[in-house]
Motif scaffolding. Sequence first.
Motif, PDB file in Angstrom:
ATOM      1  N   GLY A 163     -10.648   2.650   0.094  1.00 27.25           N
ATOM      2  CA  GLY A 163     -10.787   3.647   1.146  1.00 27.25           C
ATOM      3  C   GLY A 163     -10.723   3.137   2.565  1.00 27.25           C
ATOM      4  N   THR A 164     -10.459   1.821   2.761  1.00 29.14           N
ATOM      5  CA  THR A 164     -10.520   1.277   4.120  1.00 29.14           C
ATOM      6  C   THR A 164      -9.166   0.813   4.650  1.00 29.14           C
ATOM      7  OG1 THR A 164     -11.036  -0.958   3.307  1.00 29.14           O
ATOM      8  CG2 THR A 164     -12.900   0.514   3.753  1.00 29.14           C
ATOM      9  N   HIS A 165      -8.129   0.852   3.853  1.00 30.30           N
ATOM     10  CA  HIS A 165      -6.815   0.415   4.330  1.00 30.30           C
ATOM     11  C   HIS A 165      -6.280   1.425   5.350  1.00 30.30           C
ATOM     12  CE1 HIS A 165      -2.529  -0.676   4.250  1.00 30.30           C
ATOM     13  NE2 HIS A 165      -2.946  -1.855   3.851  1.00 30.30           N
ATOM     14  N   PRO A 166      -5.491   0.975   6.331  1.00 31.40           N
ATOM     15  CA  PRO A 166      -4.913   1.921   7.299  1.00 31.40           C
ATOM     16  C   PRO A 166      -4.173   3.090   6.657  1.00 31.40           C
ATOM     17  CG  PRO A 166      -4.580  -0.326   8.063  1.00 31.40           C
ATOM     18  CD  PRO A 166      -5.208  -0.426   6.704  1.00 31.40           C
ATOM     19  N   ILE A 167      -3.575   2.894   5.492  1.00 30.97           N
ATOM     20  CA  ILE A 167      -2.898   4.002   4.809  1.00 30.97           C
ATOM     21  C   ILE A 167      -3.908   5.061   4.372  1.00 30.97           C
ATOM     22  CG2 ILE A 167      -1.584   4.623   2.726  1.00 30.97           C
ATOM     23  CD1 ILE A 167      -0.077   2.001   2.998  1.00 30.97           C
ATOM     24  N   ASP A 168      -5.136   4.652   4.034  1.00 27.95           N
ATOM     25  CA  ASP A 168      -6.166   5.620   3.689  1.00 27.95           C
ATOM     26  C   ASP A 168      -6.595   6.420   4.909  1.00 27.95           C
ATOM     27  OD1 ASP A 168      -6.445   5.099   0.914  1.00 27.95           O
ATOM     28  OD2 ASP A 168      -7.558   3.280   1.352  1.00 27.95           O
ATOM     29  N   VAL A 169      -6.573   5.773   6.067  1.00 31.41           N
ATOM     30  CA  VAL A 169      -6.996   6.438   7.304  1.00 31.41           C
ATOM     31  C   VAL A 169      -5.870   7.308   7.854  1.00 31.41           C
ATOM     32  CG1 VAL A 169      -7.888   6.086   9.637  1.00 31.41           C
ATOM     33  CG2 VAL A 169      -8.555   4.514   7.805  1.00 31.41           C
ATOM     34  N   PHE A 170      -4.652   6.784   7.818  1.00 34.98           N
ATOM     35  CA  PHE A 170      -3.479   7.513   8.300  1.00 34.98           C
ATOM     36  C   PHE A 170      -2.436   7.536   7.180  1.00 34.98           C
ATOM     37  CE2 PHE A 170      -5.248   5.358  12.111  1.00 34.98           C
ATOM     38  CZ  PHE A 170      -5.680   6.488  12.792  1.00 34.98           C
ATOM     39  N   PRO A 171      -2.518   8.512   6.267  1.00 37.53           N
ATOM     40  CA  PRO A 171      -1.638   8.527   5.088  1.00 37.53           C
ATOM     41  C   PRO A 171      -0.149   8.456   5.410  1.00 37.53           C
ATOM     42  CG  PRO A 171      -3.410  10.120   4.829  1.00 37.53           C
ATOM     43  CD  PRO A 171      -3.506   9.605   6.233  1.00 37.53           C
ATOM     44  N   ILE A 172       0.233   8.923   6.590  1.00 33.64           N
ATOM     45  CA  ILE A 172       1.659   8.895   6.937  1.00 33.64           C
ATOM     46  C   ILE A 172       2.204   7.473   6.961  1.00 33.64           C
ATOM     47  CG2 ILE A 172       1.320   8.747   9.438  1.00 33.64           C
ATOM     48  CD1 ILE A 172       3.681  10.724   9.708  1.00 33.64           C
ATOM     49  N   LEU A 173       1.312   6.495   7.152  1.00 36.16           N
ATOM     50  CA  LEU A 173       1.746   5.096   7.164  1.00 36.16           C
ATOM     51  C   LEU A 173       2.270   4.656   5.806  1.00 36.16           C
ATOM     52  CD1 LEU A 173      -1.122   3.445   9.268  1.00 36.16           C
ATOM     53  CD2 LEU A 173       1.168   4.111  10.029  1.00 36.16           C
ATOM     54  N   GLY A 174       1.932   5.406   4.765  1.00 34.09           N
ATOM     55  CA  GLY A 174       2.435   5.068   3.442  1.00 34.09           C
ATOM     56  C   GLY A 174       3.930   5.230   3.301  1.00 34.09           C
ATOM     57  N   ASN A 175       4.543   5.922   4.259  1.00 37.05           N
ATOM     58  CA  ASN A 175       5.997   6.089   4.222  1.00 37.05           C
ATOM     59  C   ASN A 175       6.741   4.861   4.739  1.00 37.05           C
ATOM     60  OD1 ASN A 175       5.853   8.776   3.242  1.00 37.05           O
ATOM     61  ND2 ASN A 175       5.431   9.518   5.311  1.00 37.05           N
ATOM     62  N   LEU A 176       5.996   3.944   5.354  1.00 34.07           N
ATOM     63  CA  LEU A 176       6.613   2.716   5.858  1.00 34.07           C
ATOM     64  C   LEU A 176       6.775   1.713   4.717  1.00 34.07           C
ATOM     65  CD1 LEU A 176       4.539   2.291   9.158  1.00 34.07           C
ATOM     66  CD2 LEU A 176       6.854   3.226   8.916  1.00 34.07           C
ATOM     67  N   PRO A 177       7.688   0.773   4.852  1.00 33.46           N
ATOM     68  CA  PRO A 177       7.831  -0.263   3.813  1.00 33.46           C
ATOM     69  C   PRO A 177       6.530  -1.052   3.654  1.00 33.46           C
ATOM     70  CG  PRO A 177       9.686  -0.311   5.345  1.00 33.46           C
ATOM     71  CD  PRO A 177       8.664   0.603   5.950  1.00 33.46           C
ATOM     72  N   PHE A 178       6.154  -1.312   2.425  1.00 29.60           N
ATOM     73  CA  PHE A 178       4.889  -1.998   2.186  1.00 29.60           C
ATOM     74  C   PHE A 178       4.886  -3.434   2.714  1.00 29.60           C
ATOM     75  CE2 PHE A 178       4.405   1.051  -1.567  1.00 29.60           C
ATOM     76  CZ  PHE A 178       3.581   1.896  -0.841  1.00 29.60           C
ATOM     77  N   TRP A 179       6.067  -4.008   2.902  1.00 27.32           N
ATOM     78  CA  TRP A 179       6.096  -5.397   3.346  1.00 27.32           C
ATOM     79  C   TRP A 179       5.556  -5.591   4.761  1.00 27.32           C
ATOM     80  CZ3 TRP A 179       8.823  -5.796   7.746  1.00 27.32           C
ATOM     81  CH2 TRP A 179       9.894  -4.935   7.962  1.00 27.32           C
ATOM     82  N   ILE A 180       5.429  -4.491   5.524  1.00 32.91           N
ATOM     83  CA  ILE A 180       4.885  -4.665   6.876  1.00 32.91           C
ATOM     84  C   ILE A 180       3.413  -5.087   6.834  1.00 32.91           C
ATOM     85  CG2 ILE A 180       6.465  -2.921   7.776  1.00 32.91           C
ATOM     86  CD1 ILE A 180       4.017  -1.103   8.162  1.00 32.91           C
ATOM     87  N   TRP A 181       2.763  -4.864   5.685  1.00 35.42           N
ATOM     88  CA  TRP A 181       1.364  -5.290   5.534  1.00 35.42           C
ATOM     89  C   TRP A 181       1.258  -6.683   4.930  1.00 35.42           C
ATOM     90  CZ3 TRP A 181      -0.961  -1.747   8.237  1.00 35.42           C
ATOM     91  CH2 TRP A 181      -0.502  -0.431   8.201  1.00 35.42           C
ATOM     92  N   GLY A 182       2.399  -7.300   4.716  1.00 35.22           N
ATOM     93  CA  GLY A 182       2.398  -8.648   4.171  1.00 35.22           C
ATOM     94  C   GLY A 182       2.961  -8.681   2.757  1.00 35.22           C
ATOM     95  N   ARG A 183       3.466  -9.832   2.398  1.00 36.94           N
ATOM     96  CA  ARG A 183       4.083  -9.996   1.078  1.00 36.94           C
ATOM     97  C   ARG A 183       3.074  -9.805  -0.054  1.00 36.94           C
ATOM     98  NH1 ARG A 183       7.320 -15.463  -0.916  1.00 36.94           N
ATOM     99  NH2 ARG A 183       7.673 -14.791  -3.083  1.00 36.94           N
ATOM    100  N   THR A 184       1.859 -10.337   0.145  1.00 40.88           N
ATOM    101  CA  THR A 184       0.840 -10.221  -0.904  1.00 40.88           C
ATOM    102  C   THR A 184       0.526  -8.768  -1.197  1.00 40.88           C
ATOM    103  OG1 THR A 184      -0.157 -12.344  -0.316  1.00 40.88           O
ATOM    104  CG2 THR A 184      -1.532 -10.814  -1.546  1.00 40.88           C
ATOM    105  N   PHE A 185       0.406  -7.974  -0.129  1.00 39.02           N
ATOM    106  CA  PHE A 185       0.119  -6.552  -0.308  1.00 39.02           C
ATOM    107  C   PHE A 185       1.267  -5.845  -1.009  1.00 39.02           C
ATOM    108  CE2 PHE A 185       0.413  -2.148   1.121  1.00 39.02           C
ATOM    109  CZ  PHE A 185      -0.848  -1.687   0.806  1.00 39.02           C
ATOM    110  N   ALA A 186       2.483  -6.098  -0.583  1.00 39.96           N
ATOM    111  CA  ALA A 186       3.647  -5.428  -1.167  1.00 39.96           C
ATOM    112  C   ALA A 186       3.774  -5.755  -2.658  1.00 39.96           C
ATOM    113  CB  ALA A 186       4.918  -5.843  -0.425  1.00 39.96           C
TER     114      ALA A 186
END
Length: 525
Positions: free
Chosen positions: A217-240
Amino acid sequence: MIPVIFNPVGLAGTTVLLILWAIIRWRRRTAGSTFRALPGPKGLPVFGNVHQIPAKNSWFKFKEWSLIYGDLFHLKIFGNNVVVITSYEIAQDLLLKRGAIYSSRPPAPLLADYAGFYYSLAALPMGDFMHGQRRLLNQFLNPSAARNYDDFLAQKARSLAWLTHQKPERFQAYNRMHMTATALKIAYGFEVASEGDPWVTDAEDMSRSLESLGTFGTHPIDVFPILGNLPFWIWGRTFAEGMERAKKGAYNTSSKPYGFIKEQVAKGEANLSMASELIESHTLPDGSVEQEETISSACSHVYAAGADTTVSTIDTFALAMMLHPEIQRKAQRELDDLLQGERLPTLADRDSLPYTQAVFKEVLRWKPIVPLGLPHVLEQDDIYNDMLIPAGSLILADIYDMASDSRHFPDPSTFNPDRFLKYEGEGRSLRVDVCNPEDFIFGFGRRICPGRHLASGSLWIAVATMLSVFDIAIPTDVDGNKIMPDIEYESGLVSHPKPYRGDFTPRSKNALELLAAAIESPVGV
């Protein structure tokens, strides 16, 4: 109201008007109120306190803040209210006694929408889907039903002990295998054949993938769901990479095993299990399965939760015994006095072994498996001790701080089972005036873990069996120097000890003979 696009004061003026409107609305809502705002650390505009919260082990920071602001304090994260509870009493007051408004979950788009765990009971808001799962789980896991698994749990504990005797260096791997095997057998009737069993691997991969996603519940995507439309690699390779594994894990621990057992039921080849019973009892005349998604999701909860949280607890138990041999010996003496070298413990012995019970409770308290619990969300404004808790607030029950509260547990950093015992002459019994870790480790109120009775039994019999069979010690190198374990735990939703080695030495030839005689197949799982 004139549409903003036609507002003559322009964009800047419109922004000011909107701010003034929000202030007036808030003042009207609180007009004449004497309610105080919750205390908490001062944050930055827009960002709030997000920069002050550590990415790992945030409960340590919450402990520090609780000493300044009290047991109930307030944070802001990108404009969202977060309320942290560090007191067991306050958690009971709000999450249990006022559970009607404190039992929902905050939106978790990262986990539910993007990682594929939309069905997870841990993340579901209040509603029919959540209640449906809990009803099914309660049918199989309530206190009376859980006792039906006692013999099976004892058998699995003995199997774990036998394989640990064969290869003590593999204890942690065998622990994960056996706890997952227990969950698989109960949920789906699957028999785990070996350490590399695909069902075990699927559960382990799922667990590790979720660790890479951070605190629920604390990731920026949880706070701003629209960010989930961005490529996951912007949060780092480990996250993606973690997101890809998480999506695969969501399927492998729900739809995949359910589909397999459904086919077995149709062929008349399914072993007795929670899934097979529910499929058979909900099959309609046309062959379809009523409430199929609810059944599949409920079974996946047993699989996923049982394969992770219980593993951490048994790892912690062995670690505690290595570090506290005098406590280990006291528990072994109690077991020896009861069993007289004639048999291994069973769950029927639990009430006759108060010191072993106390060791178990202290293991739960010493290193809480889910330090921050799972977040609740408040559905309407509430007042507590003349303080306003706003609707929509995310509520964190800080289990770590409750477990280390010196008001309940003096000298909390010390592993001390005696804190749960009272001594009368030569006898001892469990105290009823001490806070019981089982009352908060498994959550609160309407969101308390539905499998807690089964988990408690599974953990206790594993503890008692290992104590009966082994002396658990810190290993030494070739020069006789102790190889001390790293007691720094890995941070995540579920807190695990880092890999360690332990010496598991059979206490006697008789202990091994009892173990070999008690298990169905000394060479198998």
